[in-house]
Design an enzyme around this catalytic site. Structure first.
Site, PDB file in Angstrom:
ATOM      1  N   THR A   1       0.826  -1.221   0.000  1.00 48.93           N
ATOM      2  CA  THR A   1       0.000   0.000   0.000  1.00 48.93           C
ATOM      3  C   THR A   1       0.857   1.266   0.000  1.00 48.93           C
ATOM      4  OG1 THR A   1      -0.075   0.100   2.417  1.00 48.93           O
ATOM      5  CG2 THR A   1      -1.803  -1.185   1.319  1.00 48.93           C
ATOM      6  N   ASP A   2       0.194   2.402  -0.257  1.00 48.02           N
ATOM      7  CA  ASP A   2       0.878   3.701  -0.218  1.00 48.02           C
ATOM      8  C   ASP A   2       0.075   4.662   0.656  1.00 48.02           C
ATOM      9  OD1 ASP A   2      -1.251   4.755  -1.770  1.00 48.02           O
ATOM     10  OD2 ASP A   2      -0.235   4.208  -3.619  1.00 48.02           O
ATOM     11  N   ALA A   3       0.542   5.891   0.742  1.00 51.70           N
ATOM     12  CA  ALA A   3      -0.066   6.851   1.657  1.00 51.70           C
ATOM     13  C   ALA A   3      -1.501   7.228   1.272  1.00 51.70           C
ATOM     14  CB  ALA A   3       0.805   8.115   1.758  1.00 51.70           C
ATOM     15  N   ALA A   4      -1.959   6.805   0.076  1.00 43.58           N
ATOM     16  CA  ALA A   4      -3.373   7.014  -0.257  1.00 43.58           C
ATOM     17  C   ALA A   4      -4.241   5.921   0.369  1.00 43.58           C
ATOM     18  CB  ALA A   4      -3.562   7.050  -1.770  1.00 43.58           C
ATOM     19  N   GLY A   5      -3.593   4.952   1.032  1.00 42.03           N
ATOM     20  CA  GLY A   5      -4.334   3.933   1.778  1.00 42.03           C
ATOM     21  C   GLY A   5      -4.681   2.695   0.978  1.00 42.03           C
TER      22      GLY A   5
END
EC number: 3.1.2.28
Lengths: 148, 148, 148, 148
Positions: free
Chosen positions: C14-18
């Site tokens: 995952t990334d910081a956009a969830g």
């Protein structure tokens, strides 16, 4: 001139075949997108973390023309284009000392993050699109003039 | 002065908690190691790909002091130290605008890649160790002189 | 039935956009390819490390239809197809409890690794292609019979 | 018995040295942690995405004892331990057909995500800690009995 981003290939970009793992080429292109956003004054932390508006990628494609090795210095040039009120795409060219080694495209839609419904591109993205598109067109015009 | 490497945090470095994924901090430190090798004239492609001598990491540790967000500009400083004829370690300090956000260590052994048996560090690595160690000691001497 | 591979989404995907970082979807599809090679009796270590014959990806594309979250259980189904004596492609469908969340394609060429020149697909890959193609065709025939 | 997690090494886990990239071993250990949380009934999406309570890693270390190659099947066993009201650590052992190939530790603090201040471990984590600690102690008791 299109926006360009320089990136040295790192050991973690590579795989056991000795070259850059294919999907990491797309990550490197995305870094160029991030860098061009920052260059136009957009705050990346606010843009990518806890933002109310997001620009998820709905399509990506890439052509891998030559192997890329650890330590090589790549240049990624980027030309974005508005596709509709809520959609844009970015064309990337990855070169290693002027030899094209990969090409890629990412297509993005603008959404309201909480509802995940589409919404119109905000002003800062339209400015970023126009700025980078104009820059790229200028470069293409110059190039065709040189050819004539 | 210890060798320093500047690195912007990329979207792919982060996780769903909104900050850099812990193991990626070690990858970023490894990038600093790669950059310092290149700075001392070592060819990274030859060093990391199909080399007869390798320097695998046998131990790593890291302390994560503060969260790191997409778009932040980190500075990684690096001090290597020879531990024995076939072993060295590297100390890393990761700072964000002079605030220490992480510390890490990687410990490496020198091996013959085909047999994977230990062997003495080659000259180019001893030079790299001495160069970076001396640089770091110089900085520390200057620092203590300033304090006096 | 096409070959299927089950994969839980991990925090590092995952990334910081969830949600899953777009390029990691291609890595997850590649895992399904690896698993199907292993299922047909191919030794992955020999296949991907120090092999004399390689199958680098020359093109990849993906459509991302829905966000994918940490902990979700994906099913990746895979149908390969021979394109020519030295080329094949793989179609992937990624579903989450029967809902299609992504589609992808990877196109591969067969090369001699030392010269990087194209060469004919070896027998084990032709067998893998036929096995998985036949399996997939069987499933499609059954599906059309059910429709009739 | 300690909780165990099985994981095949994927091509993207490897680097140009032909083996698993060191930092990816920590990611694989973290996957085991995620799997053990899921096994105790914790919803991973809620746990890792948009949660009000988080458990960031403040320290990690790893010893890499043997190289790991693409396609190998690893078993990761995990024993967590409560350190204080707001802190726990997890010990991981990574084996390949009963040979220990790596060991690792991650140390976590419990925080309120919005303020990032420390807070007491919630009940579900205390239960997870007790469940996995007891399981592990049971295994150790059985092991010492076998030795006698």
């Amino acid at each position: 001139m299109p926006f360009t981003y320089n990136r040295t290939i790192r050991f973690h970009d590579t795989d056991a075949a000795g070259v850059v793992y294919f999907a990491n080429v797309l990550s490197i292109c995305h870094e160029a997108y991030e860098e061009s956003l920052a260059a136009s004054g957009i705050n990346l932390k606010g843009f990518f973390t806890n933002a109310s508006v997001g620009f998820p990628i709905v399509h990506a494609n890439a052509d891998f023309l030559r192997p890329m090795y650890c330590g090589e210095n790549l240049t990624i040039s980027l030309i974005p284009q508005k596709l509709s009120v809520d959609k844009f795409e970015i064309n990337y060219e990855v070169t290693n000392t002027d030899v094209l080694v990969a090409k890629a495209i990412t297509r993005h839609v603008c959404i309201d993050v909480s509802s995940r419904s589409k919404q119109e591109l905000p002003d800062e993205m339209i400015e970023w699109l126009e700025l980078n598109r104009r820059d790229a067109e200028g470069a293409e015009r110059r190039k065709s003039r040189e050819v004539m």
